[in-house]
Write an enzyme that holds these catalytic residues in place. Structure first.
Site, PDB file in Angstrom:
ATOM      1  N   HIS A  26       0.830  -1.213   0.000  1.00 22.47           N
ATOM      2  CA  HIS A  26       0.000   0.000   0.000  1.00 22.47           C
ATOM      3  C   HIS A  26       0.865   1.265   0.000  1.00 22.47           C
ATOM      4  O   HIS A  26       0.695   2.145  -0.851  1.00 22.47           O
ATOM      5  CB  HIS A  26      -0.907  -0.017   1.237  1.00 22.47           C
ATOM      6  CG  HIS A  26      -1.855   1.136   1.314  1.00 22.47           C
ATOM      7  ND1 HIS A  26      -3.193   1.017   1.021  1.00 22.47           N
ATOM      8  CD2 HIS A  26      -1.675   2.437   1.651  1.00 22.47           C
ATOM      9  CE1 HIS A  26      -3.785   2.183   1.177  1.00 22.47           C
ATOM     10  NE2 HIS A  26      -2.874   3.070   1.562  1.00 22.47           N
ATOM     11  N   GLU A  27       1.783   1.356   0.952  1.00 17.13           N
ATOM     12  CA  GLU A  27       2.596   2.573   1.073  1.00 17.13           C
ATOM     13  C   GLU A  27       3.615   2.677  -0.059  1.00 17.13           C
ATOM     14  O   GLU A  27       3.892   3.785  -0.548  1.00 17.13           O
ATOM     15  CB  GLU A  27       3.292   2.607   2.435  1.00 17.13           C
ATOM     16  CG  GLU A  27       2.348   2.588   3.630  1.00 17.13           C
ATOM     17  CD  GLU A  27       1.334   3.724   3.615  1.00 17.13           C
ATOM     18  OE1 GLU A  27       1.621   4.780   3.004  1.00 17.13           O
ATOM     19  OE2 GLU A  27       0.251   3.557   4.204  1.00 17.13           O
ATOM     20  N   HIS A  30       1.830   4.245  -3.049  1.00 24.16           N
ATOM     21  CA  HIS A  30       1.738   5.709  -2.931  1.00 24.16           C
ATOM     22  C   HIS A  30       3.063   6.364  -3.320  1.00 24.16           C
ATOM     23  O   HIS A  30       3.100   7.313  -4.115  1.00 24.16           O
ATOM     24  CB  HIS A  30       1.414   6.105  -1.482  1.00 24.16           C
ATOM     25  CG  HIS A  30      -0.003   5.905  -1.067  1.00 24.16           C
ATOM     26  ND1 HIS A  30      -1.072   6.287  -1.842  1.00 24.16           N
ATOM     27  CD2 HIS A  30      -0.528   5.389   0.076  1.00 24.16           C
ATOM     28  CE1 HIS A  30      -2.199   6.007  -1.202  1.00 24.16           C
ATOM     29  NE2 HIS A  30      -1.896   5.452  -0.046  1.00 24.16           N
TER      30      HIS A  30
END
Length: 217
Positions: A26-27, A30
């Protein structure tokens, strides 16, 4: 001890392993998308990596095990590097939740590969894949809730007018408090959070099951 945890003790090893994957992907997503749009901020902090230690927040991870919700370290984003801040902002914010949906889809593909081949699923693989699907779908849905500091709020923020965005900014500091109130207070939880688990998430499971059933059979 088990009564203090959001998961059964036998689930904890699978949950921890899945969180390492889910939070990291997820990170990383980003950070990677922001970097591709010209923002080197996360890159300079070593966040464009699949090393979990760069992304996990110890307290947020422990809270997820205890309370059922938590967080990783937010990826720093500097919009001033973007040539088209609104478009880049939406894509950077959406990258995280969409990456969790992709991981869940990979989990489904692995399960259905076993089903289609007729081969038995190894005893430790099935619970891991089930938890991989479950938690990544939950992260996908929850991160799209339009409350700060969640990704859904950032997406809405980049889609509305500048005047509306300015008004939204005034209330950002209350976002986490509002979320906690919705989670903790039973009447509010029943009409806001519970429908996510009883309607939205099962709907996504059903869609993905239908898709992979058509694909593999």
């Amino acid at each position: 001890m088990e009564r203090f945890l959001a998961f059964n003790l036998e689930e904890i090893p699978y949950v921890v392993a899945v969180l390492l994957i889910a939070f990291t992907v997820h990170e990383f997503s980003h950070a990677y998308v922001a970097y591709k749009f010209g923002d080197p901020t996360a890159k300079n902090q070593g966040r464009v990596t699949l090393n979990p230690m760069k992304h996990l927040d110890p307290f947020g991870t422990i809270l997820l095990l205890i309370a059922g919700f938590g967080w990783a370290k937010p990826v720093p984003v500097n919009r001033f590097y973007f040539k088209n801040p609104r478009l880049a902002g939406v894509l950077v914010s959406a990258a995280g939740p969409l990456s969790n949906l992709v991981v869940a889809a990979i989990g489904y593909a692995i399960l259905y590969s076993f089903f289609a081949s007729g081969q038995p699923i190894p005893v430790y693989v099935e619970p891991f894949i089930n938890k991989l699907i479950q938690l990544n779908v939950v992260l996908f849905v929850f991160n799209l809730i339009p409350l700060p500091p969640l990704d859904g709020y950032r997406i809405v923020e980049d889609l509305v007018s500048n005047s509306t965005r300015a008004k939204m900014t005034q209330y950002e500091n209350y976002g986490s408090l509002i979320f906690l109130i919705l989670v903790i207070i039973p009447p509010l939880n029943a009409i806001t959070i519970q429908p996510i688990f009883s309607i939205v998430i099962p709907f996504i499971y059903d869609l993905m099951n239908q898709f992979f059933t058509l694909f593999f059979y």
